[in-house]
Design a protein around this motif. Structure first.
Motif, PDB file in Angstrom:
ATOM      1  N   LYS A  45       0.828  -1.209   0.000  1.00  0.00           N
ATOM      2  CA  LYS A  45       0.000   0.000   0.000  1.00  0.00           C
ATOM      3  C   LYS A  45       0.864   1.262   0.000  1.00  0.00           C
ATOM      4  O   LYS A  45       0.359   2.360  -0.260  1.00  0.00           O
ATOM      5  CB  LYS A  45      -0.959  -0.003   1.181  1.00  0.00           C
ATOM      6  N   LEU A  46       2.152   1.114   0.289  1.00  0.00           N
ATOM      7  CA  LEU A  46       3.083   2.239   0.293  1.00  0.00           C
ATOM      8  C   LEU A  46       3.736   2.468  -1.064  1.00  0.00           C
ATOM      9  O   LEU A  46       4.462   3.446  -1.249  1.00  0.00           O
ATOM     10  CB  LEU A  46       4.169   2.009   1.345  1.00  0.00           C
ATOM     11  N   VAL A  47       3.495   1.563  -1.995  1.00  0.00           N
ATOM     12  CA  VAL A  47       4.097   1.672  -3.330  1.00  0.00           C
ATOM     13  C   VAL A  47       3.498   2.859  -4.077  1.00  0.00           C
ATOM     14  O   VAL A  47       2.280   3.075  -4.072  1.00  0.00           O
ATOM     15  CB  VAL A  47       3.853   0.367  -4.119  1.00  0.00           C
ATOM     16  N   ARG A  48       4.354   3.622  -4.722  1.00  0.00           N
ATOM     17  CA  ARG A  48       3.885   4.776  -5.481  1.00  0.00           C
ATOM     18  C   ARG A  48       3.002   4.343  -6.661  1.00  0.00           C
ATOM     19  O   ARG A  48       3.129   3.226  -7.157  1.00  0.00           O
ATOM     20  CB  ARG A  48       5.084   5.580  -5.982  1.00  0.00           C
ATOM     21  N   LYS A  49       2.146   5.223  -7.101  1.00  0.00           N
ATOM     22  CA  LYS A  49       1.165   4.884  -8.138  1.00  0.00           C
ATOM     23  C   LYS A  49       1.660   5.178  -9.547  1.00  0.00           C
ATOM     24  O   LYS A  49       1.129   4.646 -10.518  1.00  0.00           O
ATOM     25  CB  LYS A  49      -0.143   5.656  -7.899  1.00  0.00           C
ATOM     26  N   GLY A  78       8.487   5.198 -10.391  1.00  0.00           N
ATOM     27  CA  GLY A  78       8.534   4.961  -8.962  1.00  0.00           C
ATOM     28  C   GLY A  78       7.814   3.696  -8.536  1.00  0.00           C
ATOM     29  O   GLY A  78       8.259   3.000  -7.619  1.00  0.00           O
ATOM     30  N   ALA A  79       6.702   3.375  -9.215  1.00  0.00           N
ATOM     31  CA  ALA A  79       5.944   2.183  -8.842  1.00  0.00           C
ATOM     32  C   ALA A  79       6.786   0.921  -8.998  1.00  0.00           C
ATOM     33  O   ALA A  79       6.815   0.060  -8.116  1.00  0.00           O
ATOM     34  CB  ALA A  79       4.675   2.088  -9.690  1.00  0.00           C
ATOM     35  N   LEU A  80       7.472   0.795 -10.117  1.00  0.00           N
ATOM     36  CA  LEU A  80       8.313  -0.376 -10.351  1.00  0.00           C
ATOM     37  C   LEU A  80       9.428  -0.459  -9.320  1.00  0.00           C
ATOM     38  O   LEU A  80       9.673  -1.519  -8.737  1.00  0.00           O
ATOM     39  CB  LEU A  80       8.901  -0.344 -11.760  1.00  0.00           C
ATOM     40  N   VAL A  81      10.115   0.639  -9.089  1.00  0.00           N
ATOM     41  CA  VAL A  81      11.224   0.640  -8.127  1.00  0.00           C
ATOM     42  C   VAL A  81      10.726   0.253  -6.742  1.00  0.00           C
ATOM     43  O   VAL A  81      11.351  -0.560  -6.043  1.00  0.00           O
ATOM     44  CB  VAL A  81      11.909   2.016  -8.106  1.00  0.00           C
ATOM     45  N   ASP A  82       9.586   0.786  -6.341  1.00  0.00           N
ATOM     46  CA  ASP A  82       9.037   0.455  -5.021  1.00  0.00           C
ATOM     47  C   ASP A  82       8.659  -1.024  -4.929  1.00  0.00           C
ATOM     48  O   ASP A  82       8.870  -1.667  -3.893  1.00  0.00           O
ATOM     49  CB  ASP A  82       7.815   1.313  -4.725  1.00  0.00           C
ATOM     50  N   MET A  83       8.092  -1.574  -5.992  1.00  0.00           N
ATOM     51  CA  MET A  83       7.735  -2.993  -5.972  1.00  0.00           C
ATOM     52  C   MET A  83       8.976  -3.868  -5.869  1.00  0.00           C
ATOM     53  O   MET A  83       8.972  -4.902  -5.184  1.00  0.00           O
ATOM     54  CB  MET A  83       6.917  -3.354  -7.216  1.00  0.00           C
ATOM     55  N   LEU A  84      10.048  -3.456  -6.512  1.00  0.00           N
ATOM     56  CA  LEU A  84      11.294  -4.210  -6.441  1.00  0.00           C
ATOM     57  C   LEU A  84      11.927  -4.106  -5.053  1.00  0.00           C
ATOM     58  O   LEU A  84      12.438  -5.092  -4.510  1.00  0.00           O
ATOM     59  CB  LEU A  84      12.260  -3.730  -7.516  1.00  0.00           C
ATOM     60  N   GLU A  95      18.836  -0.871 -11.031  1.00  0.00           N
ATOM     61  CA  GLU A  95      18.833  -0.808 -12.499  1.00  0.00           C
ATOM     62  C   GLU A  95      17.770   0.153 -13.021  1.00  0.00           C
ATOM     63  O   GLU A  95      18.019   0.929 -13.952  1.00  0.00           O
ATOM     64  CB  GLU A  95      18.575  -2.211 -13.046  1.00  0.00           C
ATOM     65  N   TYR A  96      16.581   0.104 -12.442  1.00  0.00           N
ATOM     66  CA  TYR A  96      15.458   0.861 -13.004  1.00  0.00           C
ATOM     67  C   TYR A  96      15.155   2.162 -12.268  1.00  0.00           C
ATOM     68  O   TYR A  96      14.241   2.888 -12.667  1.00  0.00           O
ATOM     69  CB  TYR A  96      14.212  -0.034 -13.057  1.00  0.00           C
ATOM     70  N   HIS A  97      15.915   2.462 -11.228  1.00  0.00           N
ATOM     71  CA  HIS A  97      15.743   3.734 -10.537  1.00  0.00           C
ATOM     72  C   HIS A  97      16.263   4.867 -11.410  1.00  0.00           C
ATOM     73  O   HIS A  97      17.379   4.819 -11.925  1.00  0.00           O
ATOM     74  CB  HIS A  97      16.487   3.711  -9.208  1.00  0.00           C
ATOM     75  N   ALA A  98      15.444   5.896 -11.586  1.00  0.00           N
ATOM     76  CA  ALA A  98      15.799   6.979 -12.510  1.00  0.00           C
ATOM     77  C   ALA A  98      16.460   8.166 -11.825  1.00  0.00           C
ATOM     78  O   ALA A  98      16.980   9.054 -12.495  1.00  0.00           O
ATOM     79  CB  ALA A  98      14.542   7.451 -13.253  1.00  0.00           C
ATOM     80  N   GLY A  99      16.451   8.203 -10.509  1.00  0.00           N
ATOM     81  CA  GLY A  99      16.991   9.355  -9.796  1.00  0.00           C
ATOM     82  C   GLY A  99      18.394   9.125  -9.275  1.00  0.00           C
ATOM     83  O   GLY A  99      19.147   8.286  -9.779  1.00  0.00           O
ATOM     84  N   SER A 100      18.742   9.859  -8.233  1.00  0.00           N
ATOM     85  CA  SER A 100      20.077   9.774  -7.649  1.00  0.00           C
ATOM     86  C   SER A 100      20.188   8.600  -6.689  1.00  0.00           C
ATOM     87  O   SER A 100      19.181   8.043  -6.231  1.00  0.00           O
ATOM     88  CB  SER A 100      20.403  11.073  -6.899  1.00  0.00           C
ATOM     89  N   GLU A 101      21.420   8.241  -6.354  1.00  0.00           N
ATOM     90  CA  GLU A 101      21.665   7.192  -5.370  1.00  0.00           C
ATOM     91  C   GLU A 101      21.070   7.583  -4.017  1.00  0.00           C
ATOM     92  O   GLU A 101      20.511   6.742  -3.301  1.00  0.00           O
ATOM     93  CB  GLU A 101      23.172   6.957  -5.240  1.00  0.00           C
ATOM     94  N   GLU A 102      21.178   8.851  -3.677  1.00  0.00           N
ATOM     95  CA  GLU A 102      20.629   9.321  -2.406  1.00  0.00           C
ATOM     96  C   GLU A 102      19.118   9.124  -2.357  1.00  0.00           C
ATOM     97  O   GLU A 102      18.568   8.702  -1.326  1.00  0.00           O
ATOM     98  CB  GLU A 102      20.966  10.800  -2.203  1.00  0.00           C
ATOM     99  N   GLU A 103      18.443   9.415  -3.456  1.00  0.00           N
ATOM    100  CA  GLU A 103      16.993   9.236  -3.508  1.00  0.00           C
ATOM    101  C   GLU A 103      16.615   7.769  -3.351  1.00  0.00           C
ATOM    102  O   GLU A 103      15.643   7.426  -2.666  1.00  0.00           O
ATOM    103  CB  GLU A 103      16.448   9.788  -4.820  1.00  0.00           C
ATOM    104  N   LEU A 104      17.389   6.889  -3.976  1.00  0.00           N
ATOM    105  CA  LEU A 104      17.118   5.458  -3.859  1.00  0.00           C
ATOM    106  C   LEU A 104      17.301   4.993  -2.418  1.00  0.00           C
ATOM    107  O   LEU A 104      16.469   4.254  -1.878  1.00  0.00           O
ATOM    108  CB  LEU A 104      18.033   4.667  -4.788  1.00  0.00           C
TER     109      LEU A 104
END
Length: 218
Positions: free
Chosen positions: A110-114, A118-124, A173-182
């Motif tokens: 339920k915390l996964v982004r919509k 972001g949704a894919l990264v959160d699911m992973l 692999e699929y995160h589009a932002g910075s390492e800090e954001e991940l």
């Protein structure tokens, strides 16, 4: 009682424990030993759901070739684990009965982004935490169980550790932002996952929290 964990298994469990935000409560292990039949029944369900999750990701993201390849292999392995747990249940004459789902996976998802990516990264990331927690609980349980179950759970440690690594690598692999954001996103899920596994929980399941009096702890 089962033999002690191998050095490799201890190292794998320690690495994943460091990734998690909290250790499984000792009270949960005690409850698992008291409710071994429920433990096996819910474990079988978890393996089946893990395979379903991998297949769902393949269908949802068919153009992500690396994800499709790794999820295909993971789904097959989870299904083998499901079959192994079911075989153990039959050998032990465990009654097959319906179980309500725990709060754990739903609480994370339920915390996964919509929105994407972001949704894919959160699911992973969620998948990585589920696999890490499973491994940590196998390690906590194995030395306390009878020889057959202890050996089986020890044997699953390497697979769960590998699945954790695969999910986390795909998140990178699929995160589009910075390492800090991940890392901030991982920390967000770490806190939520630790609460789900350590806060009081009236229901006993493979991924349930601190046991308290309730309908499934009678």
């Amino acid at each position: 009682m089962a033999a002690a964990l191998s050095d490799a298994a201890v190292r794998a469990a320690a690495e994943l424990s460091a990734f998690l935000g909290a250790e499984t409560p000792a009270e949960w292990v005690v409850e698992a030993l008291r409710q071994t039949e429920t433990l096996l029944l819910d474990h079988a369900s978890c393996e089946l759901k893990a395979a379903s999750t991998a297949l769902s990701l393949m269908f949802r993201y068919p153009r992500h070739r690396k994800l499709v390849y790794r999820m295909s292999r993971l789904a097959r392995e989870e299904l083998r684990h499901f079959e192994q747990v079911r075989a153990l249940m039959e050998k032990r004459d465990c009654a097959d009965r319906p179980l309500t789902a725990s709060r754990y996976a739903a609480g994370l998802r339920k915390l996964v982004r919509k929105t994407e990516p972001g949704a894919l990264v959160d699911m992973l990331i969620t998948g990585a935490f589920i696999e890490a927690r499973s491994c940590e609980r196998f390690a906590a349980l194995a030395p306390e169980l009878d020889e057959e179950l202890g050996r089986f759970y020890t044997g699953l440690l390497a697979a769960e550790a590998r699945h954790f690594e695969q999910y986390l690598a795909l998140a990178v692999e699929y995160h589009a932002g910075s390492e800090e954001e991940l890392q901030e996103r991982i920390a967000f899920f770490r806190s939520a996952e630790a609460a789900l596994c350590c806060d009081p929980d009236p229901q006993f399941r493979f991924h349930s929290g601190l046991p308290v009096a309730g309908p499934d702890h009678s």
